[in-house]
Design a protein around this motif. Structure first.
Motif, PDB file in Angstrom:
ATOM      1  N   UNK A   8      13.898  47.345   0.108  1.00 41.43           N
ATOM      2  CA  UNK A   8      13.611  46.035  -0.394  1.00 41.43           C
ATOM      3  C   UNK A   8      15.098  46.230   0.329  1.00 41.43           C
ATOM      4  N   UNK A   9      15.590  45.338   0.823  1.00 41.59           N
ATOM      5  CA  UNK A   9      16.385  44.778   1.612  1.00 41.59           C
ATOM      6  C   UNK A   9      16.673  43.397   2.582  1.00 41.59           C
ATOM      7  N   UNK A  10      17.929  42.548   2.168  1.00 48.70           N
ATOM      8  CA  UNK A  10      18.185  41.393   2.350  1.00 48.70           C
ATOM      9  C   UNK A  10      18.742  41.092   4.020  1.00 48.70           C
ATOM     10  N   UNK A  11      18.312  42.098   5.170  1.00 49.78           N
ATOM     11  CA  UNK A  11      18.071  42.140   5.913  1.00 49.78           C
ATOM     12  C   UNK A  11      16.753  41.881   6.796  1.00 49.78           C
ATOM     13  N   UNK A  12      16.722  40.942   7.060  1.00 53.12           N
ATOM     14  CA  UNK A  12      15.257  40.947   8.378  1.00 53.12           C
ATOM     15  C   UNK A  12      14.558  41.778   9.026  1.00 53.12           C
ATOM     16  N   UNK A  13      15.842  42.038   9.828  1.00 54.54           N
ATOM     17  CA  UNK A  13      15.673  42.687  10.959  1.00 54.54           C
ATOM     18  C   UNK A  13      16.193  44.252  10.513  1.00 54.54           C
ATOM     19  N   UNK A  14      16.838  44.153   9.126  1.00 52.26           N
ATOM     20  CA  UNK A  14      16.344  46.197   8.898  1.00 52.26           C
ATOM     21  C   UNK A  14      15.057  46.554   8.086  1.00 52.26           C
ATOM     22  N   UNK A  61      10.224  54.007  -3.255  1.00 54.85           N
ATOM     23  CA  UNK A  61      11.124  52.516  -2.516  1.00 54.85           C
ATOM     24  C   UNK A  61      12.116  53.307  -1.831  1.00 54.85           C
ATOM     25  N   UNK A  62      12.385  52.152  -0.039  1.00 54.38           N
ATOM     26  CA  UNK A  62      13.119  52.537  -0.177  1.00 54.38           C
ATOM     27  C   UNK A  62      14.455  51.133  -0.284  1.00 54.38           C
ATOM     28  N   UNK A  63      15.369  51.996  -1.061  1.00 53.15           N
ATOM     29  CA  UNK A  63      16.267  50.326  -1.425  1.00 53.15           C
ATOM     30  C   UNK A  63      17.935  50.481  -0.485  1.00 53.15           C
ATOM     31  N   UNK A  64      18.185  49.443  -0.757  1.00 45.03           N
ATOM     32  CA  UNK A  64      19.288  49.137  -0.003  1.00 45.03           C
ATOM     33  C   UNK A  64      20.609  48.597  -1.470  1.00 45.03           C
ATOM     34  N   UNK A  65      21.803  48.585  -1.228  1.00 48.04           N
ATOM     35  CA  UNK A  65      22.452  48.523  -2.997  1.00 48.04           C
ATOM     36  C   UNK A  65      23.602  47.188  -2.194  1.00 48.04           C
ATOM     37  N   UNK A  66      23.658  47.339  -1.400  1.00 46.34           N
ATOM     38  CA  UNK A  66      24.383  45.438  -1.241  1.00 46.34           C
ATOM     39  C   UNK A  66      24.074  44.395  -0.871  1.00 46.34           C
ATOM     40  N   UNK A  67      23.627  43.879  -1.608  1.00 45.90           N
ATOM     41  CA  UNK A  67      21.737  42.426  -1.317  1.00 45.90           C
ATOM     42  C   UNK A  67      23.356  40.834  -2.970  1.00 45.90           C
ATOM     43  N   UNK A  68      22.212  39.714  -1.520  1.00 43.96           N
ATOM     44  CA  UNK A  68      22.321  38.912  -2.835  1.00 43.96           C
ATOM     45  C   UNK A  68      21.525  39.091  -4.163  1.00 43.96           C
TER      46      UNK A  68
END
Length: 134
Positions: A8-14, A61-68
């Motif tokens: 779960x991440x908003x950055x497509x490159x990540x 789950x790999x989870x990013x914290x800062x996402x819109x």
């Protein structure tokens, strides 16, 4: 090797890097991605509504914290609620670009969070996680 993981991440490159590194390390058979917490919760609601078999439940789950839309903390609040108790065995790795000591402490309040790691994901990180979750 895990059957399924969710990134779960908003950055497509990540997300692309996550997929490449995970595939290269044979860490998981299937990688599902969501661009924010809300999308991830919809994915879990779909599994629940379809009474999907366990094969589609991610084990990790790999989870990013800062996402819109919905960030990682808000996702964890929902995911930790009784509504999502069917998925309580799923472990979460917080993968963030900043390692704030306050965030590390906050992450400990969620029983499903087993680690807090700095982006980007690496082969050595996955080796470490293989040993930790096996």
């Amino acid at each position: 090797m895990l059957d399924t993981i969710l990134c779960v991440d908003d950055d497509p490159i990540t997300l692309m890097l996550c997929k490449k590194v995970i595939n290269k390390s044979s860490f998981s058979n299937e990688i599902i991605t969501s661009q924010n917490g809300e999308e991830a919760l919809k994915y879990f609601n779909t599994i629940r509504q379809n009474n999907d078999d366990k094969h589609h439940h991610p084990q990790l789950i790999f989870l990013d914290l800062n996402m819109p839309v919905m960030g990682g903390w808000e996702f964890l609040d929902y995911f930790n609620s009784p509504e999502f108790s069917d998925f309580s065995a799923i472990k979460v790795i917080v993968l963030s670009s900043t390692i704030d000591p306050e965030d590390l402490e906050k992450a400990k309040k969620y029983p499903m969070v087993i680690d807090f790691l700095s982006k980007p994901i690496t082969l050595s990180m996955l080796e470490y996680l293989k040993n930790k979750i096996s």
